[in-house]
Write a protein that holds these residues in place. Structure first.
Motif, PDB file in Angstrom:
ATOM      1  N   PRO A 145       0.807  -1.230   0.000  1.00 53.27           N
ATOM      2  CA  PRO A 145       0.000   0.000   0.000  1.00 53.27           C
ATOM      3  C   PRO A 145       0.839   1.278   0.000  1.00 53.27           C
ATOM      4  CG  PRO A 145      -0.568  -1.418   1.881  1.00 53.27           C
ATOM      5  CD  PRO A 145       0.507  -2.105   1.116  1.00 53.27           C
ATOM      6  N   GLN A 146       2.060   1.202   0.493  1.00 55.34           N
ATOM      7  CA  GLN A 146       2.931   2.373   0.525  1.00 55.34           C
ATOM      8  C   GLN A 146       3.366   2.807  -0.884  1.00 55.34           C
ATOM      9  OE1 GLN A 146       3.560  -0.783   1.486  1.00 55.34           O
ATOM     10  NE2 GLN A 146       5.691  -1.071   2.119  1.00 55.34           N
ATOM     11  N   LEU A 147       3.111   1.978  -1.890  1.00 50.52           N
ATOM     12  CA  LEU A 147       3.449   2.320  -3.281  1.00 50.52           C
ATOM     13  C   LEU A 147       2.253   2.875  -4.053  1.00 50.52           C
ATOM     14  CD1 LEU A 147       5.725  -0.708  -4.255  1.00 50.52           C
ATOM     15  CD2 LEU A 147       6.409   1.591  -3.543  1.00 50.52           C
ATOM     16  N   LYS A 148       1.124   3.062  -3.377  1.00 54.00           N
ATOM     17  CA  LYS A 148      -0.098   3.518  -4.045  1.00 54.00           C
ATOM     18  C   LYS A 148       0.126   4.800  -4.843  1.00 54.00           C
ATOM     19  CE  LYS A 148      -4.916   4.624  -3.423  1.00 54.00           C
ATOM     20  NZ  LYS A 148      -5.993   4.951  -2.518  1.00 54.00           N
ATOM     21  N   SER A 149       0.819   5.762  -4.273  1.00 52.54           N
ATOM     22  CA  SER A 149       1.062   7.032  -4.982  1.00 52.54           C
ATOM     23  C   SER A 149       1.864   6.823  -6.256  1.00 52.54           C
ATOM     24  CB  SER A 149       1.769   8.032  -4.070  1.00 52.54           C
ATOM     25  OG  SER A 149       0.941   8.378  -2.985  1.00 52.54           O
ATOM     26  N   GLY A 150       2.808   5.904  -6.228  1.00 54.36           N
ATOM     27  CA  GLY A 150       3.573   5.590  -7.431  1.00 54.36           C
ATOM     28  C   GLY A 150       2.692   4.983  -8.510  1.00 54.36           C
ATOM     29  N   PHE A 151       1.802   4.082  -8.122  1.00 50.84           N
ATOM     30  CA  PHE A 151       0.901   3.473  -9.094  1.00 50.84           C
ATOM     31  C   PHE A 151      -0.151   4.468  -9.582  1.00 50.84           C
ATOM     32  CE2 PHE A 151       2.730  -0.445  -7.405  1.00 50.84           C
ATOM     33  CZ  PHE A 151       3.047  -1.064  -8.601  1.00 50.84           C
TER      34      PHE A 151
END
Length: 190
Positions: free
Chosen positions: A117-123
């Motif tokens: 979930p910590q990669l949500k902004s990247g996706f």
């Protein structure tokens, strides 16, 4: 461990491969664990090569389209040859990109976000790229339709097509690299 599979030092590993990457350093925690030098190593290649090969095919198709357009603009090929070479390739290119992005948007990206979930902004950046790419690809499809019915040379149309191909190429260059920097470590490590 060979030189090819040795881990990069942490400062190198935290530098995305694209000079204008929009990825933040704290999103690269997996990239640090599986840097590009290891993506094709024996330990990971069976997990990573499929995605990387699809991207290599996209880049190759983009390069061929740009080469054809450059050849027409430099006078190396005539309008009729330009049309014959470009028309079917643009259709295939657009179809393959839409298909690839739909699979990512519907299946892979949501799954990856659930895992990390910590990669949500990247996706979310990659999702916005897909929306932007869809708009450019739709424009490219319209121009290709005009090319299909334009048997007489139309230099303005050729210019529009060339500009649109360059726009797609520039966005794809950044998008594919940013995507790989997020996705390939997930694939390799899971």
């Amino acid at each position: 461990m060979t030189a090819f599979t040795q881990k990069l030092n942490p400062q190198e590993a935290l530098s995305p491969r694209h000079p204008n990457s929009r990825l933040q350093a704290d999103w690269l925690f997996l990239y640090d664990k599986l840097p590009p030098a290891q993506w094709f190593s024996a330990e990971y290649v069976y997990k990573t090569s499929g995605w990387l090969n699809i991207h290599a095919d996209i880049r190759k198709r983009q390069h061929i389209l740009t080469q054809i357009s450059d050849a027409y603009h430099s006078g190396s090929i005539e309008w009729s040859e330009y049309r014959v070479q470009l028309l079917p390739r643009i259709n295939q290119y657009i179809m393959k990109l839409h298909h690839h992005h739909n699979i990512e948007d519907q299946a892979y990206f949501p799954s990856f976000i659930r895992m990390y979930p910590q990669l949500k902004s990247g996706f979310e950046i990659l999702d916005r790229d897909h929306i932007h790419l869809d708009a450019i690809l739709n424009e490219l499809q319209v121009l290709n339709g005009k090319l299909a019915i334009s048997e007489a040379e139309d230099k303005a149309l050729g210019e529009q097509l060339h500009k649109t191909l360059i726009d797609v190429s520039n966005l794809l260059s950044q998008h594919l690299t940013d995507e790989e920097d997020l996705v390939i470590p997930i694939l390799g490590l899971n």
